[in-house]
Design an enzyme around this catalytic site. Sequence first.
Site, mmCIF file in Angstrom:
data_model
loop_
_atom_site.group_PDB
_atom_site.id
_atom_site.type_symbol
_atom_site.label_atom_id
_atom_site.label_comp_id
_atom_site.label_asym_id
_atom_site.label_seq_id
_atom_site.Cartn_x
_atom_site.Cartn_y
_atom_site.Cartn_z
ATOM 1 C CB CYS A 18 -7.183 5.495 0.327
ATOM 2 S SG CYS A 18 -6.594 6.528 -0.893
ATOM 3 N N GLY A 46 -2.879 4.506 4.422
ATOM 4 C CA GLY A 46 -2.871 5.944 4.203
ATOM 5 C C GLY A 46 -2.602 7.110 5.372
ATOM 6 C CG ASN A 122 -8.424 1.202 -1.549
ATOM 7 O OD1 ASN A 122 -8.202 0.033 -1.745
ATOM 8 N ND2 ASN A 122 -7.241 2.133 -2.099
ATOM 9 N N GLY A 123 -8.408 3.094 -4.740
ATOM 10 C CA GLY A 123 -8.318 2.697 -5.983
ATOM 11 C C GLY A 123 -8.171 3.669 -6.933
ATOM 12 C CB CYS A 258 -4.235 -5.327 -6.446
ATOM 13 S SG CYS A 258 -2.393 -4.670 -5.951
ATOM 14 C CE1 TYR A 264 5.599 -1.926 2.009
ATOM 15 C CE2 TYR A 264 3.808 -1.022 0.542
ATOM 16 C CZ TYR A 264 5.104 -0.873 1.605
ATOM 17 O OH TYR A 264 5.395 0.371 2.265
ATOM 18 C CB SER A 305 5.926 -5.848 4.474
ATOM 19 O OG SER A 305 6.916 -4.888 3.987
ATOM 20 C CB CYS A 404 0.512 0.139 -10.341
ATOM 21 S SG CYS A 404 -0.969 -0.175 -9.842
HETATM 22 P P1 AMP Z 1 12.618 0.747 -3.305
HETATM 23 O O1 AMP Z 1 13.029 -0.056 -4.229
HETATM 24 O O2 AMP Z 1 13.404 1.819 -2.707
HETATM 25 O O3 AMP Z 1 11.630 1.645 -4.144
HETATM 26 O O4 AMP Z 1 11.764 0.464 -1.971
HETATM 27 C C1 AMP Z 1 11.156 -0.985 -2.025
HETATM 28 C C2 AMP Z 1 10.535 -0.903 -0.544
HETATM 29 O O5 AMP Z 1 9.494 -0.070 -0.251
HETATM 30 C C3 AMP Z 1 9.730 -2.383 -0.739
HETATM 31 O O6 AMP Z 1 10.651 -3.186 0.189
HETATM 32 C C4 AMP Z 1 8.427 -2.124 0.199
HETATM 33 O O7 AMP Z 1 8.634 -2.387 1.468
HETATM 34 C C5 AMP Z 1 8.224 -0.818 -0.111
HETATM 35 N N1 AMP Z 1 7.344 -0.484 -0.983
HETATM 36 C C6 AMP Z 1 6.947 -1.338 -1.959
HETATM 37 N N2 AMP Z 1 6.256 -0.841 -3.154
HETATM 38 C C7 AMP Z 1 5.487 0.271 -2.233
HETATM 39 C C8 AMP Z 1 4.638 1.180 -2.780
HETATM 40 N N3 AMP Z 1 3.962 0.988 -3.740
HETATM 41 N N4 AMP Z 1 4.472 2.204 -1.818
HETATM 42 C C9 AMP Z 1 4.983 2.196 -0.716
HETATM 43 N N5 AMP Z 1 5.928 1.299 -0.422
HETATM 44 C C10 AMP Z 1 6.309 0.531 -1.221
#
Ligand code: AMP
Length: 476
Positions: A18, A46, A122-123, A258, A264, A305, A404
């Site tokens: 969040c 969020g 957040n957390g 973190c 990301y 990103s 995580c």
């Molecule tokens: P996937 O490998 O399909 O799970 O997607 C990975 C992509 O989702 C990454 O390139 C990031 O841009 C994004 N991503 C990575 N970690 C997260 C996360 N914890 N929550 C939301 N999006 C994420």
Amino acid sequence: MKNEAVICDREWKIKEECGVFGIIGKEPCDVARKIYFGLFALQHRGQESAGIAVSYQRTKVAYYKNLGLVNDVFGDEELKLLPDSKVGVGHVRYSTTGTNNVVNAQPVVFYGKLGRMALAHNGNVINADKIKYDMMKCGHIFQSSTDSEVISARINYRIQDKNVVDGVIEACEEFKGAFSLVIMAEERLIAVRDRLGLKPLVLGQTPEGEYVVASESCALDAVGAIIVRDIEPGEVLTIDTDGNMESRYLKNIDKKACIFEYVYLARSDSVIDGVSVYDARYECGRMLAELYKIDADLVSGVPDSALVCAKGYSDVSGLPMVDAITKNRYVGRTFIQPSQSMRENTVSIKLNAFRNNIKGKRIVLIDDSIVRGTTSKKIVDLLKKNGAKEVHMIIGSPIVSYPCFFGVDMQTKEQLIGSKLSKDEICKAIGADSLNYIPIEYLKKACGGQGFCCACFDGIYPEEVEQEDLDKFMFE
Ligand code: AMP
């Protein structure tokens, strides 16, 4: 009895990723509007619900929260419901499981021993279920399935002799895991960062002299505030309406921020713990270019990103940076939808290829991470269907192999492609011509050196995760 506990565990299983925002100043003003702008800047953290609480007439609290984006939840009408105030807190929420329910929206506003209080979190507090169950046995009731309500209840429980800060500290010493908090109590703003500093929290000041606390510095920029400093790991900072500040500290401080924030989660224009997220991502790209020299025609980044990382790679390798993929700006982050099938749909809605730019080309494609593998596979497919000759994936983070427990949406080992397959197997599974990841030491160096939680990459958890806590992450 045992069954009941299990049912409760299932309901409580919820994780948060969040954004929080708090503000305090000398004169009453339209703080709700400032919080609104701050939350707007934190929207990437969020997108499921948003809320604002402000205090007025010293002891009263007005609040509004609902499901949806900040813009959907708050219009002029809703903001006008919130009177001029000296202090307020706000929250945007991203839940990864369970019902996306308005009862779980924050800030948590409650009547406690000191009257009305509001808290935004957040957390993820990993022992919240245990605390909740103990409190329920003693007769406490809870309305929501969030750990944030448990945090609020426990703080109230620990308040004695009308001393809110003592209560906050005593309660926080009991929590295990990640919590960056902004709390509004008795016209004071209390900012807390857990002893590991897992989630970011930064202090700023507006040109009007108000103090602002936010998850990321981009939210300070949104209200014209400058960065004063980061809230330190374990710090409990109290600010009153005259701008007086007092810092106290939790025990056993051991910074383990973190690292995935830099990879990301955070916005590239934020600065966390003194390190610019942009610079960290750019440096990763530069390092990757030194490490992996690929015979290719162009380099491209997966928006948004990974674009900075791709720029770093391009600048060092000399390969031109070309747009291979475009992103529909009106679709939220891939993981917003709670179910895997919906997630897969959103990837194709979200991304499309620039055919003319990639036809017949050998592409180095940079992404920030591979978590489940769904996105990478879709992207490689997309590029190849649109004529790319070769796709060489390079990732700005190491292999994500471990779940995580501290608030990032990577919940079970099963879901992580890196926990089941080797690098070469992943390469095959996503259909790339080659695949390389940044080694962990390089990533740490790019992010400023040390003091990071890298558990999703190396399985070294900064807090002991008990089997009981682990179990609750296995329910889905
Ligand atoms: P996937 O490998 O399909 O799970 O997607 C990975 C992509 O989702 C990454 O390139 C990031 O841009 C994004 N991503 C990575 N970690 C997260 C996360 N914890 N929550 C939301 N999006 C994420």
